[in-house]
Design a protein around this motif. Structure first.
Motif, PDB file in Angstrom:
ATOM      1  N   LYS A  21      69.604  98.723  18.542  1.00  0.00           N
ATOM      2  CA  LYS A  21      68.495  99.684  18.532  1.00  0.00           C
ATOM      3  C   LYS A  21      67.153  98.987  18.333  1.00  0.00           C
ATOM      4  O   LYS A  21      66.168  99.324  18.982  1.00  0.00           O
ATOM      5  N   ALA A  22      67.116  98.010  17.429  1.00  0.00           N
ATOM      6  CA  ALA A  22      65.859  97.301  17.180  1.00  0.00           C
ATOM      7  C   ALA A  22      65.414  96.539  18.429  1.00  0.00           C
ATOM      8  O   ALA A  22      64.238  96.561  18.794  1.00  0.00           O
ATOM      9  N   ARG A  23      66.326  95.867  19.083  1.00  0.00           N
ATOM     10  CA  ARG A  23      65.980  95.117  20.302  1.00  0.00           C
ATOM     11  C   ARG A  23      65.529  96.065  21.411  1.00  0.00           C
ATOM     12  O   ARG A  23      64.605  95.762  22.160  1.00  0.00           O
ATOM     13  N   TYR A  24      66.191  97.220  21.518  1.00  0.00           N
ATOM     14  CA  TYR A  24      65.826  98.170  22.568  1.00  0.00           C
ATOM     15  C   TYR A  24      64.439  98.758  22.305  1.00  0.00           C
ATOM     16  O   TYR A  24      63.616  98.866  23.211  1.00  0.00           O
ATOM     17  N   ASP A  37      68.139  82.807  25.427  1.00  0.00           N
ATOM     18  CA  ASP A  37      69.463  82.517  25.983  1.00  0.00           C
ATOM     19  C   ASP A  37      70.280  83.784  26.262  1.00  0.00           C
ATOM     20  O   ASP A  37      71.459  83.705  26.537  1.00  0.00           O
ATOM     21  N   GLU A  38      69.677  84.946  26.188  1.00  0.00           N
ATOM     22  CA  GLU A  38      70.388  86.212  26.413  1.00  0.00           C
ATOM     23  C   GLU A  38      70.055  86.777  27.789  1.00  0.00           C
ATOM     24  O   GLU A  38      68.962  86.576  28.321  1.00  0.00           O
ATOM     25  N   ILE A  39      71.029  87.505  28.327  1.00  0.00           N
ATOM     26  CA  ILE A  39      70.825  88.234  29.573  1.00  0.00           C
ATOM     27  C   ILE A  39      70.790  89.719  29.219  1.00  0.00           C
ATOM     28  O   ILE A  39      71.689  90.220  28.548  1.00  0.00           O
ATOM     29  N   VAL A  40      69.770  90.403  29.677  1.00  0.00           N
ATOM     30  CA  VAL A  40      69.585  91.818  29.328  1.00  0.00           C
ATOM     31  C   VAL A  40      69.899  92.690  30.541  1.00  0.00           C
ATOM     32  O   VAL A  40      69.371  92.464  31.620  1.00  0.00           O
ATOM     33  N   ILE A  41      70.788  93.654  30.339  1.00  0.00           N
ATOM     34  CA  ILE A  41      71.133  94.619  31.390  1.00  0.00           C
ATOM     35  C   ILE A  41      70.756  96.001  30.863  1.00  0.00           C
ATOM     36  O   ILE A  41      71.276  96.457  29.854  1.00  0.00           O
ATOM     37  N   PHE A  42      69.856  96.685  31.555  1.00  0.00           N
ATOM     38  CA  PHE A  42      69.414  98.003  31.127  1.00  0.00           C
ATOM     39  C   PHE A  42      70.274  99.068  31.764  1.00  0.00           C
ATOM     40  O   PHE A  42      70.459  99.088  32.972  1.00  0.00           O
ATOM     41  N   ASN A  43      70.787  99.953  30.948  1.00  0.00           N
ATOM     42  CA  ASN A  43      71.491 101.143  31.426  1.00  0.00           C
ATOM     43  C   ASN A  43      70.542 102.309  31.315  1.00  0.00           C
ATOM     44  O   ASN A  43      69.836 102.465  30.311  1.00  0.00           O
TER      45      ASN A  43
END
Length: 106
Positions: A85-88, A96-102
């Motif tokens: 929730k905080a990251r969103y 180094d992270e890959i973000v996929i938005f739903n």
């Protein structure tokens, strides 16, 4: 003693059947096309089914939100849920992270 004799009219014997036909036609029409007739009942039924489907969708959405609130409550704070929730909300990620938005509503 004087008596009057009336001629029987041919029109007189059609008055009561004509009134009966008019009476039945009026109420028959309103039984089908009136505010509480068969067509209105069918429209109410379609509306009820549509609202039941909408209610089922809203109930599942509410259960999902209640589940998320329970995970974020003080008594049982789920650190993964809090991090997500905080990251969103802050729109933050590490390099180094890959973000996929739903596209679902939170």
């Amino acid at each position: 003693m004087w008596t009057k004799h009336h001629k029987k009219r041919k029109l007189g014997r059609f008055v009561i059947p004509a009134m009966t036909v008019a009476f039945l036609s009026y109420f028959g029409y309103h039984c089908i096309h009136g505010d509480y007739g068969l067509r209105a009942t069918e429209a109410f039924e379609h509306q009820r089914v549509a609202r039941e489907k909408e209610l089922a969708v809203l109930k599942t959405k509410r259960e999902h939100l209640e589940n998320q609130v329970a995970l974020l409550s003080d008594g049982s704070l789920d650190k993964d849920m809090l991090d997500e929730k905080a990251r969103y909300q802050l729109n933050v990620s590490r390099a180094d992270e890959i973000v996929i938005f739903n596209h679902y509503s939170n």
